[in-house]
Enzyme design. Sequence first.
Site, PDB file in Angstrom:
ATOM      1  N   TYR A  27      -9.517 -11.399  -6.526  1.00  0.00           N
ATOM      2  CA  TYR A  27      -8.766 -11.380  -7.686  1.00  0.00           C
ATOM      3  C   TYR A  27      -8.827 -12.570  -8.704  1.00  0.00           C
ATOM      4  O   TYR A  27      -8.514 -12.350  -9.701  1.00  0.00           O
ATOM      5  CB  TYR A  27      -6.938 -11.535  -7.255  1.00  0.00           C
ATOM      6  CG  TYR A  27      -6.825 -10.104  -6.452  1.00  0.00           C
ATOM      7  CD1 TYR A  27      -6.802  -8.922  -7.218  1.00  0.00           C
ATOM      8  CD2 TYR A  27      -6.661 -10.146  -4.866  1.00  0.00           C
ATOM      9  CE1 TYR A  27      -6.506  -7.803  -6.373  1.00  0.00           C
ATOM     10  CE2 TYR A  27      -6.404  -8.891  -4.428  1.00  0.00           C
ATOM     11  CZ  TYR A  27      -6.512  -7.780  -5.047  1.00  0.00           C
ATOM     12  OH  TYR A  27      -6.258  -6.695  -4.625  1.00  0.00           O
ATOM     13  N   ARG A  72      -1.083  -2.470  -6.625  1.00  0.00           N
ATOM     14  CA  ARG A  72      -1.113  -3.473  -5.896  1.00  0.00           C
ATOM     15  C   ARG A  72      -2.034  -4.535  -6.316  1.00  0.00           C
ATOM     16  O   ARG A  72      -1.793  -5.896  -6.077  1.00  0.00           O
ATOM     17  CB  ARG A  72      -1.357  -2.751  -4.520  1.00  0.00           C
ATOM     18  CG  ARG A  72      -1.713  -3.907  -3.239  1.00  0.00           C
ATOM     19  CD  ARG A  72      -2.273  -3.229  -1.845  1.00  0.00           C
ATOM     20  NE  ARG A  72      -3.009  -4.198  -0.862  1.00  0.00           N
ATOM     21  CZ  ARG A  72      -2.485  -4.765  -0.026  1.00  0.00           C
ATOM     22  NH1 ARG A  72      -1.135  -4.883  -0.202  1.00  0.00           N
ATOM     23  NH2 ARG A  72      -3.013  -5.537   0.717  1.00  0.00           N
ATOM     24  N   LYS A 120      -2.262  -2.169   7.570  1.00  0.00           N
ATOM     25  CA  LYS A 120      -3.603  -2.160   7.981  1.00  0.00           C
ATOM     26  C   LYS A 120      -3.867  -3.000   8.950  1.00  0.00           C
ATOM     27  O   LYS A 120      -3.788  -4.398   8.913  1.00  0.00           O
ATOM     28  CB  LYS A 120      -4.277  -2.106   6.479  1.00  0.00           C
ATOM     29  CG  LYS A 120      -5.861  -1.953   6.761  1.00  0.00           C
ATOM     30  CD  LYS A 120      -6.626  -1.946   5.148  1.00  0.00           C
ATOM     31  CE  LYS A 120      -7.810  -1.502   5.389  1.00  0.00           C
ATOM     32  NZ  LYS A 120      -8.520  -1.542   4.027  1.00  0.00           N
ATOM     33  N   ARG A 140       0.800  -1.087  -0.107  1.00  0.00           N
ATOM     34  CA  ARG A 140       0.091  -0.047   0.091  1.00  0.00           C
ATOM     35  C   ARG A 140       1.009   1.161  -0.166  1.00  0.00           C
ATOM     36  O   ARG A 140       1.996   1.158   0.357  1.00  0.00           O
ATOM     37  CB  ARG A 140      -1.007   0.042   1.445  1.00  0.00           C
ATOM     38  CG  ARG A 140      -1.884  -1.072   1.176  1.00  0.00           C
ATOM     39  CD  ARG A 140      -2.610  -1.055   2.723  1.00  0.00           C
ATOM     40  NE  ARG A 140      -3.485  -2.161   2.699  1.00  0.00           N
ATOM     41  CZ  ARG A 140      -3.294  -3.292   3.302  1.00  0.00           C
ATOM     42  NH1 ARG A 140      -2.262  -3.312   3.851  1.00  0.00           N
ATOM     43  NH2 ARG A 140      -4.205  -4.372   3.397  1.00  0.00           N
ATOM     44  N   HIS A 171      -2.594   2.756  -6.313  1.00  0.00           N
ATOM     45  CA  HIS A 171      -3.028   1.623  -5.565  1.00  0.00           C
ATOM     46  C   HIS A 171      -3.427   0.368  -6.693  1.00  0.00           C
ATOM     47  O   HIS A 171      -3.272  -0.843  -6.109  1.00  0.00           O
ATOM     48  CB  HIS A 171      -4.468   1.838  -4.767  1.00  0.00           C
ATOM     49  CG  HIS A 171      -4.483   0.690  -3.708  1.00  0.00           C
ATOM     50  ND1 HIS A 171      -3.829   0.432  -2.755  1.00  0.00           N
ATOM     51  CD2 HIS A 171      -5.471  -0.045  -3.726  1.00  0.00           C
ATOM     52  CE1 HIS A 171      -4.378  -0.524  -1.920  1.00  0.00           C
ATOM     53  NE2 HIS A 171      -5.385  -1.156  -2.505  1.00  0.00           N
ATOM     54  N   HIS A 183      -3.844  -9.578   4.083  1.00  0.00           N
ATOM     55  CA  HIS A 183      -5.331  -9.628   4.092  1.00  0.00           C
ATOM     56  C   HIS A 183      -5.740 -10.581   5.347  1.00  0.00           C
ATOM     57  O   HIS A 183      -5.112 -11.650   5.617  1.00  0.00           O
ATOM     58  CB  HIS A 183      -6.191 -10.363   2.920  1.00  0.00           C
ATOM     59  CG  HIS A 183      -6.189  -9.362   1.863  1.00  0.00           C
ATOM     60  ND1 HIS A 183      -6.136  -9.789   0.486  1.00  0.00           N
ATOM     61  CD2 HIS A 183      -5.784  -7.857   1.625  1.00  0.00           C
ATOM     62  CE1 HIS A 183      -6.252  -8.610  -0.373  1.00  0.00           C
ATOM     63  NE2 HIS A 183      -5.810  -7.686   0.664  1.00  0.00           N
TER      64      HIS A 183
END
Length: 313
Positions: free
Chosen positions: A296, A264, A155, A130, A261, A287
């Site tokens: 994805y 990514r 995150k 990120r 972004h 994640h």
Amino acid sequence: MDRVRTVCRRRHFSPRNEEAYVHWIRRFIFFHQKRHPDLMGSSEVELFLNYLARDRQVSASTQTIALNAIVFLYNDVLEKPLGLMTGLKRVQRQHRVPVVLTADEVKATFEVMSGTCQLMAQLLYGAGLRVSECIGLRVKDIDFGAKTLTVRDGKGGKDRTTLLPSQLIERLQKHLVMVAQLHSADIAKGGGYAAMPNALYRKYPAASRSIAWQFVFPSKVLRPWQNEFQLARWHMSDTTIQRAFKSALNLAGVRKHASVHTLRHSFATHLLSAGTDIRTIQLLLGHRSLQTTMIYTHVIQATKMVTSPFDRL
């Protein structure tokens, strides 16, 4: 609002999370003509959130952030939990496939970039970072021997390890030599400090002047930290790389609605196309849920080469 910030910092919220919560709590208070939240309850919260959905037409995620901020205010700051909100109208969430650049588009974009911004963009794509994680990298987070990057306090407050592309090692090493020279010059002027998270500075007072704690992508200016005499060099602004990448997309002739972004998203999609298993991609991206990474697979299915029946006529 001071109490809100105090509780956010006690719970180690990220700066962005804190600012988002403060923003929506202020919006809620101003919506009700500056009434104190102690004098309001579930019905006033419903009115505000329904106004966002009906009149402001915000997205589902925006309404959810506002809801989380107000629930945090009542549960954790005022210690006055809200009751059931049966009249709350939630915005329907729309599931969108992320924009992904092809390998040729990524290459063409990098070719029209230069300098530090080019290196940052290449690192964003090569490691799946990120923007906030890239600008927050410290010298100590790079392991050239293991070819890894350690992302600290990403995150959700999580640390993780991701890839360091082999082709970027030599250039990154040369870049760090310039960072070290800049750091030495700052020390000679009485500065050389790097801001440290939480209370680490009090525990390790000498560490903030070490090269290990310096930002990989430092700012061009020195700013006061702790006191007016203690000058520190923070990291580069995220808008610098965002603007440079937007400009590069135009120069490269890429007409997709992409942002920095998107690199990514492209990292994850290209790994999946190359046969990397979804669990490994989840770990590299950081994640929490595998369901987040599964988006994805939809990108791959949407772009898979399928022959149209028209071409068989």
